[in-house]
Structures are given as C-alpha cells and as structure tokens.
Design an enzyme around this catalytic site. Sequence first.
Site, PDB file in Angstrom:
ATOM      1  N   LYS A 189       1.338 101.457 -30.012  1.00  0.00           N
ATOM      2  CA  LYS A 189       2.749 101.829 -29.806  1.00  0.00           C
ATOM      3  C   LYS A 189       2.887 103.331 -29.971  1.00  0.00           C
ATOM      4  CE  LYS A 189       6.837  99.855 -29.134  1.00  0.00           C
ATOM      5  NZ  LYS A 189       7.133  98.582 -28.448  1.00  0.00           N
TER       6      LYS A 189
ATOM      7  N   GLY B 268      21.352  96.371 -23.743  1.00  0.00           N
ATOM      8  CA  GLY B 268      20.500  97.239 -22.924  1.00  0.00           C
ATOM      9  C   GLY B 268      19.705  96.413 -21.950  1.00  0.00           C
ATOM     10  N   ASN B 269      18.519  96.881 -21.642  1.00  0.00           N
ATOM     11  CA  ASN B 269      17.675  96.205 -20.662  1.00  0.00           C
ATOM     12  C   ASN B 269      17.432  94.740 -21.045  1.00  0.00           C
ATOM     13  OD1 ASN B 269      15.781  95.703 -18.646  1.00  0.00           O
ATOM     14  ND2 ASN B 269      14.100  96.471 -19.901  1.00  0.00           N
TER      15      ASN B 269
ATOM     16  N   GLY C  72      18.742  92.794 -23.643  1.00  0.00           N
ATOM     17  CA  GLY C  72      19.910  91.996 -24.024  1.00  0.00           C
ATOM     18  C   GLY C  72      20.815  91.638 -22.853  1.00  0.00           C
TER      19      GLY C  72
HETATM   20  P1  NAD Z   1      17.607  99.552 -24.442  1.00  0.00           P
HETATM   21  O1  NAD Z   1      17.541 100.947 -24.891  1.00  0.00           O
HETATM   22  O2  NAD Z   1      17.732  99.263 -23.002  1.00  0.00           O
HETATM   23  O3  NAD Z   1      18.811  98.807 -25.179  1.00  0.00           O
HETATM   24  C1  NAD Z   1      19.055  98.856 -26.534  1.00  0.00           C
HETATM   25  C2  NAD Z   1      20.502  98.424 -26.720  1.00  0.00           C
HETATM   26  O4  NAD Z   1      20.776  98.289 -28.108  1.00  0.00           O
HETATM   27  C3  NAD Z   1      21.518  99.425 -26.174  1.00  0.00           C
HETATM   28  O5  NAD Z   1      22.538  98.696 -25.500  1.00  0.00           O
HETATM   29  C4  NAD Z   1      22.096 100.068 -27.425  1.00  0.00           C
HETATM   30  O6  NAD Z   1      23.426 100.497 -27.216  1.00  0.00           O
HETATM   31  C5  NAD Z   1      22.038  98.883 -28.355  1.00  0.00           C
HETATM   32  N1  NAD Z   1      22.135  99.222 -29.762  1.00  0.00           N
HETATM   33  C6  NAD Z   1      21.520 100.217 -30.451  1.00  0.00           C
HETATM   34  N2  NAD Z   1      21.924 100.177 -31.732  1.00  0.00           N
HETATM   35  C7  NAD Z   1      22.782  99.131 -31.827  1.00  0.00           C
HETATM   36  C8  NAD Z   1      23.539  98.590 -32.875  1.00  0.00           C
HETATM   37  N3  NAD Z   1      23.472  99.118 -34.072  1.00  0.00           N
HETATM   38  N4  NAD Z   1      24.332  97.514 -32.606  1.00  0.00           N
HETATM   39  C9  NAD Z   1      24.396  96.963 -31.394  1.00  0.00           C
HETATM   40  N5  NAD Z   1      23.708  97.455 -30.363  1.00  0.00           N
HETATM   41  C10 NAD Z   1      22.916  98.512 -30.589  1.00  0.00           C
HETATM   42  O7  NAD Z   1      16.330  98.858 -25.085  1.00  0.00           O
HETATM   43  P2  NAD Z   1      15.662  97.501 -24.659  1.00  0.00           P
HETATM   44  O8  NAD Z   1      14.534  97.804 -23.778  1.00  0.00           O
HETATM   45  O9  NAD Z   1      16.705  96.528 -24.260  1.00  0.00           O
HETATM   46  O10 NAD Z   1      15.039  97.086 -26.062  1.00  0.00           O
HETATM   47  C11 NAD Z   1      15.813  96.442 -27.078  1.00  0.00           C
HETATM   48  C12 NAD Z   1      14.864  95.854 -28.097  1.00  0.00           C
HETATM   49  O11 NAD Z   1      13.980  94.948 -27.439  1.00  0.00           O
HETATM   50  C13 NAD Z   1      13.960  96.876 -28.809  1.00  0.00           C
HETATM   51  O12 NAD Z   1      13.717  96.450 -30.130  1.00  0.00           O
HETATM   52  C14 NAD Z   1      12.671  96.807 -28.023  1.00  0.00           C
HETATM   53  O13 NAD Z   1      11.548  97.214 -28.790  1.00  0.00           O
HETATM   54  C15 NAD Z   1      12.645  95.339 -27.716  1.00  0.00           C
HETATM   55  N6  NAD Z   1      11.795  95.023 -26.577  1.00  0.00           N
HETATM   56  C16 NAD Z   1      12.115  95.445 -25.323  1.00  0.00           C
HETATM   57  C17 NAD Z   1      11.264  95.153 -24.276  1.00  0.00           C
HETATM   58  C18 NAD Z   1      11.579  95.564 -22.866  1.00  0.00           C
HETATM   59  O14 NAD Z   1      10.784  95.245 -21.977  1.00  0.00           O
HETATM   60  N7  NAD Z   1      12.695  96.188 -22.603  1.00  0.00           N
HETATM   61  C19 NAD Z   1      10.080  94.443 -24.498  1.00  0.00           C
HETATM   62  C20 NAD Z   1       9.796  94.005 -25.785  1.00  0.00           C
HETATM   63  C21 NAD Z   1      10.663  94.314 -26.817  1.00  0.00           C
END
Ligand code: NAD
Length: 423
Positions: free
Chosen positions: A113, A227-228, A230
């Site tokens: 990472k 985000g992506n 959720g």
């Molecule tokens: P992203 O940046 O697209 O979205 C993150 C979201 O979380 C944003 O909408 C942001 O506004 C929100 N956020 C941040 N702090 C917050 C809070 N305190 N309360 C509510 N919302 C909050 O990121 P993502 O890619 O969606 O990743 C989200 C999580 O999923 C991370 O932990 C990441 O490591 C994990 N993840 C993502 C992927 C992927 O492919 N995108 C894969 C594995 C794990």
Amino acid sequence: MANQNNNLLNQINPYHSAVETLKDVADLIGLSSDALEFLQYPQKVLKVAIPVKMDDGSIKVFEGFRSQHNNARGPYKGGIRFHPQVSEDEVKALSMWMTWKCAVVNIPLGGGKGGIIVDPSKLSESELERLSRGYIQAIHKNIGPDIDIPAPDVYTNAKIMSWMMDEYEKLNQNFYNRGVITGKPVSLGGSLGRDTATADGAYYVFEALAKKLQLKADATIAVQGFGNAGSIFANIAYQKGYKVVAVSDSRSMAFSARGLDIPELIEHKKIHGRVDTFKESEDQIENKEITSLKVDVLVLAALENSITHENVENVQADIIVELANGPISPDADEYLYKKGVKIIPDILANAGGVTVSYLEQVQNASNYYWKAEEVKSKLKEIMIEAFDNCWETAQEYEAGLRYGAYIVAINRVVNAMKDRGWI
Ligand code: NAD
C-alpha cells in the site's frame, strides 16, 4: 463528522489494530510464534520526499510512503492514497490488510500500500500530475509487474494511474509495462468492470449473506461514504429493491424514511458536491449519526475507525458491510460480535477491487481483453467461493465472519511461507 473522524484517526493507530487482530487470530488457530513474529512486520517500508514545483514557481515537498507487507504468494499489490491524514502506520496497516485480502480471494498476489500526505483538492491539475509523477520517480525501482503493483485508493483515480504508468514506462526506456499499475483507463489497458468492481464484489458477498440470514427483500440500508465504492454499492442495492434510507459524505447526510432515489442523488452530488440538499432528504440529521440509525444494514464506505468504543453502543444495524478498510476498531468489533451483529469484514467485502485489478493484470500480460460480462462473471465466481470458504471456516471455529476470513487468509499465506522455507 470530518473533524470527529480525523480525531479518531489520530487516536487509534490502524497498524496497532491490524497487529491486534492478527494476534487474536493467531491465538485462535495456534499459529507458531515464528509465523506471528514474521507477519507482524512489513517486509519493506519506503519513505520518500517528493519535491513538486508549484504553479507559482515555488517548491513544495510532499511526504510519501510505500509499504510492502508480504510477497510469499505473489508480487505486492495495493492502492495509493492521497489524503492529509496518511501516515506511515496507516500505510503499514493497509499493506497488511492487502496481504489478507489477496489471500482470502485466493489470487496470487501479496500485500502492499502507498500514500502521500496531501489534500489533493488544494492542488491544480498540473501540480497533481507533477506530484503523481514525482512519487513514481521516487519509488520506481521498487515497483513493477512482478514486484509491486499499485492501484487507485482514496482520492486517486484512473487519470492519476495513467500519469504514473506513463512515468514508469519513461523511466524504463519506454517499454510497455502496462501491468505495473492497475485501475488504468480502458484506453491504456484498464479492465472493463474495474470502476464498479469493489461495489460489485461487496454486493455479491452481501447477497450471499442475505440469503443465509433470509434478509427481507425490502430491508433498509444506510451507507456512510458516498464516493466510488459507497455510491455504486448504494445504487446496486437500490436497483435490487432495497430501501437505501440514508447516505453520508464527509460534509453531510441525506435521509428519507421512504428510501432515497439513488441515481438522482448521484447526479445531485455531482452537481452540488453534497448530499443533504437533495430534495428528497426529509430530515437534516447530523451526519455523525449515520452509524446509529435504526436500519437493517449499515455499509461503511468512508475511512478507518468510523465505529470505535466511543460510538459502538449506538449502532442499531443487524448487518454491517465493511466497504472501507478498517472502519471498526478491534474493541468495537468484539462488542458488535457479542451483540450478534453480522459483519462482512473489509478483507472480504471490498476484495472485488483487487480481484478485478488482478484480472486487469492477467489481460495486460496476455494483451487480450475480455468483455465486461466475462470480467463480472469471473469476479462473481471468485467472491462467492471466498464467501463460502470464510463462512464454513467461521462455522468450524464457532466465530464470526471476520475471524473466518482471517483464518482462511493467514493459513494460505503461512503455507506459502513454509513452502518457500521462510519459517
Ligand atoms: P472515495 O474517495 O471515492 O470516497 C470516500 C467517501 O467517503 C467520500 O464520499 C467522502 O466524502 C466520504 N467521507 C470521508 N470522510 C467521511 C466521514 N467522516 N463521514 C462520511 N463520509 C466520509 O474513496 P473510495 O474509493 O470510495 O474508498 C472508500 C473506502 O473504501 C476506503 O477505505 C478505501 O480504502 C476502500 N476501498 C476502496 C476500493 C475502491 O476500489 N474504490 C477498494 C477497496 C477498498
């Protein structure tokens, strides 16, 4: 909530949490002390200073990290995060979780990472490009398709991956090296289905659990983090007929007891940058309460430590899906397990992203590209098999799904280490 969450991030060290969970599982399965000693530490941690020429001509130095936890089963694999709260210990924890994640879904990769301490919203596009290229200049000797393969994570995306891949190729005599990074745009060798893979994978395992628990078809869902990962999960659940009653981002929350129209809310967020101003949102509930809403399913898709000893007693959901990495601290996890809450752990729930990253690499290596349906069906098969393995192991040990997943993963990694003669 953003501030509150940031405080929690500072208070609870994710690396300590990762090691604590490893030790708990080691106890349960009688892991040898040699294996435990080995697995607690990343094999290598790079710390780099990245000087970036800013648009005003000044130089600003950004700190970056790359942690390579374990490569017994294959090259290190894991995303790159751009966030002001990135720290060496956060990256170390995330790299360990990647080792378990790749092992749970049984793909031949290890755990890595990376991250840079930066608020990317404060940089212009050209500053962001110079930072991304600078990071690769700093770590390029330690990555490669057979060494360590980065990918996107929080606040990084396909465009950033393109700059990074391009920089890596330039530093390597312009040889095509597409497999060095995944999560690329399709035009540069990215896989169809990668953009929705994390949420798709999470939905497959959620569906498998829902079937086991005979969850009602119109169960209510709240999603923290839009985000992506959720927003796509919320959309799939909505399309499947679930009632998504609340979603939150770092600034706000949208809530409707009747259920939110998720495709419209996604458009709203694109235009207005927040969710609480959505017309259907009835109630201006403080977004810190999303984890305490009375819903059937809570999806955690923001950052680490959303649920800790401070707020765990308010959780009312029966099922939690950890789309984010490490969103529940170990003590809160124990409390929820005892309460009977069913949790799909991060290393299983969000493994769809790395699984399609692996499929992207396979396509890059053969220079032959599959249709989206083929990628999805491979992903589904891998996720369902992983769920079944974790479920059966959890039953065998009379434990929750988290321990089931960890036992499956740790045994696979330890077997590879033994076969190599490392322990
Ligand atoms: P992203 O940046 O697209 O979205 C993150 C979201 O979380 C944003 O909408 C942001 O506004 C929100 N956020 C941040 N702090 C917050 C809070 N305190 N309360 C509510 N919302 C909050 O990121 P993502 O890619 O969606 O990743 C989200 C999580 O999923 C991370 O932990 C990441 O490591 C994990 N993840 C993502 C992927 C992927 O492919 N995108 C894969 C594995 C794990």
